[in-house]
Design an enzyme around this catalytic site. Structure first.
Site, PDB file in Angstrom:
ATOM      1  N   TRP A 100     120.215  67.624  30.169  1.00 48.67           N
ATOM      2  CA  TRP A 100     119.324  66.908  29.252  1.00 48.67           C
ATOM      3  C   TRP A 100     118.955  65.550  29.809  1.00 48.67           C
ATOM      4  O   TRP A 100     117.806  65.112  29.707  1.00 48.67           O
ATOM      5  CB  TRP A 100     119.937  66.799  27.856  1.00 48.67           C
ATOM      6  N   ASP A 167     120.208  59.342  23.819  1.00 46.70           N
ATOM      7  CA  ASP A 167     120.033  60.688  23.272  1.00 46.70           C
ATOM      8  C   ASP A 167     121.381  61.078  22.666  1.00 46.70           C
ATOM      9  O   ASP A 167     122.349  61.308  23.382  1.00 46.70           O
ATOM     10  CB  ASP A 167     119.633  61.649  24.405  1.00 46.70           C
ATOM     11  N   LYS A 191     121.900  70.176  16.049  1.00 45.78           N
ATOM     12  CA  LYS A 191     123.266  70.228  16.546  1.00 45.78           C
ATOM     13  C   LYS A 191     124.253  69.755  15.482  1.00 45.78           C
ATOM     14  O   LYS A 191     125.271  70.380  15.266  1.00 45.78           O
ATOM     15  CB  LYS A 191     123.423  69.359  17.807  1.00 45.78           C
TER      16      LYS A 191
HETATM   17  C1  LIG Z   1     119.832  70.293  22.518  1.00 45.02           C
HETATM   18  C2  LIG Z   1     119.644  69.001  23.188  1.00 45.02           C
HETATM   19  C3  LIG Z   1     118.360  68.527  23.550  1.00 45.02           C
HETATM   20  C4  LIG Z   1     117.093  69.327  23.338  1.00 45.02           C
HETATM   21  O1  LIG Z   1     116.761  69.412  22.012  1.00 45.02           O
HETATM   22  P1  LIG Z   1     115.424  70.148  21.529  1.00 45.02           P
HETATM   23  O2  LIG Z   1     115.446  69.865  20.077  1.00 45.02           O
HETATM   24  O3  LIG Z   1     115.583  71.605  21.870  1.00 45.02           O
HETATM   25  O4  LIG Z   1     114.280  69.537  22.229  1.00 45.02           O
HETATM   26  C5  LIG Z   1     118.275  67.288  24.143  1.00 45.02           C
HETATM   27  N1  LIG Z   1     119.365  66.541  24.367  1.00 45.02           N
HETATM   28  C6  LIG Z   1     120.611  66.966  24.050  1.00 45.02           C
HETATM   29  C7  LIG Z   1     121.779  66.089  24.329  1.00 45.02           C
HETATM   30  C8  LIG Z   1     120.784  68.210  23.448  1.00 45.02           C
HETATM   31  O5  LIG Z   1     122.020  68.633  23.132  1.00 45.02           O
END
Ligand SMILES: *Cc1c(COP(=O)(O)O)cnc(C)c1O
Length: 355
Positions: A100, A167, A191
């Site tokens: 990511w 993030d 998540k």
């Molecule tokens: C799942 C995830 C993403 C991507 O998320 P989307 O909603 O599918 O764009 C980005 N960063 C992290 C840390 C993730 O776990």
């Protein structure tokens, strides 16, 4: 009985599913389903306001930090963050700690000069770098607080004078941090806070409005702040389910309470991995994630056997990501302690089942 260790979309509290499904039939005696109500009705405006208020309260945010619910998932933020904060001549610093992070780096390069100040790539992202410096002139420093795929997590947030951007998709609301230290935080909901389809952004308004290039209306955070996340039709149902999950978290005692539970769950599972000779983990011990526990079997012949044995016993979602292999158990907020206890039991009885 199913034990859901999915990495995302992932487990949410049962009572949230109950309330959300009732609202699909009829919301609050309104005669209407939540799915057929206008987003500018008093009913939905109140939902959006409560969601925003719960985030502010749970994260203890000051008045400069604004809470937004936006479309597009975390991946859209990989682009929207640099679009709002960078001019082409600017430089910016990123930590590369997994898939990511590297996707975020790729997008930032479209907007400015990206300095990757540290990376754990050469060791298959099995650790969190600690020996690096962030240049003073970097407009911001970006990190991924928890690496969902590789099972590592920043245990503490590096101190820098730069604007911090994070993030937090896979560890939002799981542990206490000083969230006011961040210039911008983003997280896809699926998540740890709700269903897929909405993205939460917390942004310090003081870092905005500094770039010289034009920003498309729908991409400019300032417009979303001004319109209180109602610039266009928000993902109403996803926001509603997030709000219910945040209410659940508040009733449980907030982040402080869930952090204790999360620590307990992670300790249970890592203790078993460390003490059971059939299992191992490649993740550096001091960098282990409390949300996504990546592990493997010592004997490759046991891999499929264990997956089959676990799934026969109602364990769902522990197959590892195709990039990190073997197993991954995600221990998000809504996962009960009893599910982790059960997984540990299964790891023990697996020994007997193959003996
Ligand atoms: C799942 C995830 C993403 C991507 O998320 P989307 O909603 O599918 O764009 C980005 N960063 C992290 C840390 C993730 O776990």
């Amino acid at each position: 009985m199913i034990h859901n260790f999915n990495a995302g979309p992932s487990i949410l509290p049962k009572e949230v599913f109950q309330q959300a499904s009732e609202a699909v039939i009829e919301y609050n005696n309104s005669g209407l389903s939540i799915l057929e109500m206008g987003h500018r009705t008093p009913e939905f405006t109140a939902i959006m306001e409560e969601a925003r208020f719960l985030v502010k309260e749970l994260m203890n945010l000051d008045d400069h930090h604004k809470v937004l619910f936006l479309h597009g998932g975390a991946s859209t933020q990989f682009m929207q963050v640099p679009m709002n904060l960078l001019d082409p001549k600017d430089s910016v610093a990123y930590a590369d700690t997994g898939v990511w992070s590297s996707k975020a780096i790729k997008e930032a390069k479209l907007f400015g000069k990206v300095d990757v100040v540290c990376s754990s790539k050469e060791k298959n992202y099995s650790f969190i770098p600690n020996d690096f410096a962030v240049p003073n002139d970097a407009k911001y420093f970006h990190l991924t607080t928890n690496n969902t795929i590789y099972g590592t997590q920043w245990q503490s947030i590096p101190k820098t004078s730069n604007v911090l951007v994070a993030d937090m998709s896979s560890d939002i609301f799981s542990r206490q941090l000083n969230f006011n230290d961040f210039g911008l935080i983003y997280a896809g909901a699926q998540k740890n806070m709700g269903p897929a389809g909405v993205n939460m952004v917390v942004v310090n308004e003081n870092i905005l409005g500094k770039v010289k290039h034009p920003i498309p209306t729908i991409m400019d955070y300032r417009n979303h702040i001004a319109e209180e996340s109602m610039l266009n039709t928000p993902p109403v149902f996803a926001v509603y389910v997030c709000m219910l999950t945040l209410r659940w978290l508040k009733n449980l005692g907030g982040i402080k309470a869930i952090e204790k539970i999360n620590e307990y769950k992670a300790t249970l599972l890592y203790n078993e991995i460390d003490s059971n000779e059939l299992f191992t983990t490649h993740v550096n011990k001091s960098d282990r994630s409390k949300m996504n526990v990546c592990f493997a079997v010592n004997n490759p012949a046991h891999e499929k056997q264990f997956l089959d044995y676990a799934s026969t016993n109602g364990i769902v979602g522990i197959k590892g990501h195709r990039l990190s292999g073997a197993f991954r158990a995600s221990l998000y907020n809504a996962l009960p302690i009893s599910s982790v206890e059960f997984l540990v039991e299964i790891m023990r009885s697996f020994k007997q089942s193959i003996a």
